[in-house]
Design an enzyme around this catalytic site. Structure first.
Site, mmCIF file in Angstrom:
data_model
loop_
_atom_site.group_PDB
_atom_site.id
_atom_site.type_symbol
_atom_site.label_atom_id
_atom_site.label_comp_id
_atom_site.label_asym_id
_atom_site.label_seq_id
_atom_site.Cartn_x
_atom_site.Cartn_y
_atom_site.Cartn_z
ATOM 1 N N SER A 53 61.318 24.733 -0.848
ATOM 2 C CA SER A 53 60.897 24.024 0.360
ATOM 3 C C SER A 53 59.741 24.765 1.040
ATOM 4 O O SER A 53 58.695 24.960 0.440
ATOM 5 C CB SER A 53 62.091 23.842 1.297
ATOM 6 O OG SER A 53 61.794 22.942 2.326
ATOM 7 N N ASP A 73 64.881 13.221 -2.259
ATOM 8 C CA ASP A 73 64.685 14.226 -1.211
ATOM 9 C C ASP A 73 64.384 13.510 0.101
ATOM 10 O O ASP A 73 63.365 12.839 0.234
ATOM 11 C CB ASP A 73 63.519 15.147 -1.597
ATOM 12 C CG ASP A 73 63.379 16.345 -0.678
ATOM 13 O OD1 ASP A 73 63.820 16.275 0.485
ATOM 14 O OD2 ASP A 73 62.818 17.364 -1.134
ATOM 15 N N HIS A 90 67.151 17.355 -1.676
ATOM 16 C CA HIS A 90 66.278 18.429 -1.208
ATOM 17 C C HIS A 90 66.732 19.823 -1.640
ATOM 18 O O HIS A 90 65.921 20.628 -2.090
ATOM 19 C CB HIS A 90 66.150 18.388 0.314
ATOM 20 C CG HIS A 90 65.169 19.386 0.847
ATOM 21 N ND1 HIS A 90 63.810 19.274 0.650
ATOM 22 C CD2 HIS A 90 65.355 20.555 1.537
ATOM 23 C CE1 HIS A 90 63.196 20.306 1.199
ATOM 24 N NE2 HIS A 90 64.106 21.094 1.739
#
Length: 289
Positions: free
Chosen positions: A136, A233, A263
């Site tokens: 991320s 996601d 995610h």
């Protein structure tokens, strides 16, 4: 082609682990318990201490960079330690300033603050060439670090990469919503990525983050890049990984989209794919050397 690559990765990993499955890759110690790395603290003049865990081993090493509000103790970080131990490669993971077990105040952190954390750890605690694995926001920091330390960065693996995400997401809000946030001084973002379910980003954080945006021009990264993203996601759109692939100058870029991927990428098959991808890169870099 992708299937062929994955079969090659599995064969390499199977040889490295003596035919064992990825899960539980490290051999159990006497009594059935694995010896995990212990927490250490990196001191810096006039800056908060950073908590980290490190195992020594062969090059290339692997460095894991967590996401926003996350820490070095998640399933991906733990699985990568087991994997690196099983192959005898070095591994480094750490908590950013204000995160996890590190000192500092999370709300005072910025992209620039955490970029400095990454560069410090690379300079002081990562020996030799490294594969950076960013999850991320860690994928954003991974690219910033690769630009700043090209001699140390030999490959990149982005997981749900969130390059520029805070800034671009805010700019897509209606004008009235942005004005309201500016008046309040912060933007409250619903997210599944942290326990509270709401991420409060100050206007100062967003303004500072804009100084580190990368997708507006070519990204001067020339090492191999692998980008893994889930089509489901809900926090960071998968098309960001596509944009990254378009912007990096490297001729060796692969994108892997997982139809059911979300995610966090912490399902068993997600982690296997991440490990296979790193194993393939280690094999590639070792062969090149």
């Amino acid at each position: 082609m992708a299937a062929a690559v994955l079969r090659s990765c599995r064969r390499g990993l199977s040889r490295a682990l003596g035919g064992k499955a990825v899960a539980g890759a490290a051999p159990p110690s006497p009594g059935g318990l694995r010896h995990k790395s212990s927490v250490q603290y990196a001191s810096r003049p006039d800056l908060p201490k950073l908590a980290y865990k490190k195992i020594k081993g062969k090059s290339p090493g692997v460095v894991f960079l967590p996401g926003y509000g996350s820490n070095m103790s998640g399933p991906k970080a733990e699985a990568l330690e087991d994997f690196c131990k099983s192959l005898g490669h070095s591994y480094l993971r750490f908590d950013y300033t204000g995160c996890g077990q590190s000192e500092g105040v999370f709300a005072e952190g910025t992209i620039g603050t955490w970029k400095k954390d990454v560069l410090f750890m690379l300079d002081e605690h990562a020996e030799g060439p490294q594969i950076l694995v960013g999850s991320s926001m860690g994928g954003w920091l991974m690219l910033l670090a690769a630009i700043a330390r090209p001699e140390k960065t030999k490959a990149l693996v982005g997981i749900s990469t969130a390059v520029d995400h805070f800034v671009t997401a805010f700019k897509t809000l209606p004008l009235e919503a942005r004005k309201e946030c500016e008046d309040k001084g912060f933007w409250s973002v619903p997210t599944k990525n942290i326990e509270q379910g709401i991420s409060r980003l100050s206007m100062e954080f967003l303004q500072e983050a804009e100084n580190h945006c990368l997708l507006h021009s070519p990204i001067p990264v020339t090492c191999p890049v692998r980008l893994i993203h889930g089509l489901k996601d809900e926090d960071v759109p998968w098309h960001i990984s596509m944009q990254v692939a378009e912007c990096v100058l490297s001729p060796d870029v692969d994108i892997i989209l997982r139809r059911q991927g979300q995610h966090h990428m912490t399902e068993k098959d997600d982690i296997k794919l991440i490990v296979y991808t790193i194993d393939d890169l280690i094999d590639k870099l070792t062969t090149m050397a």
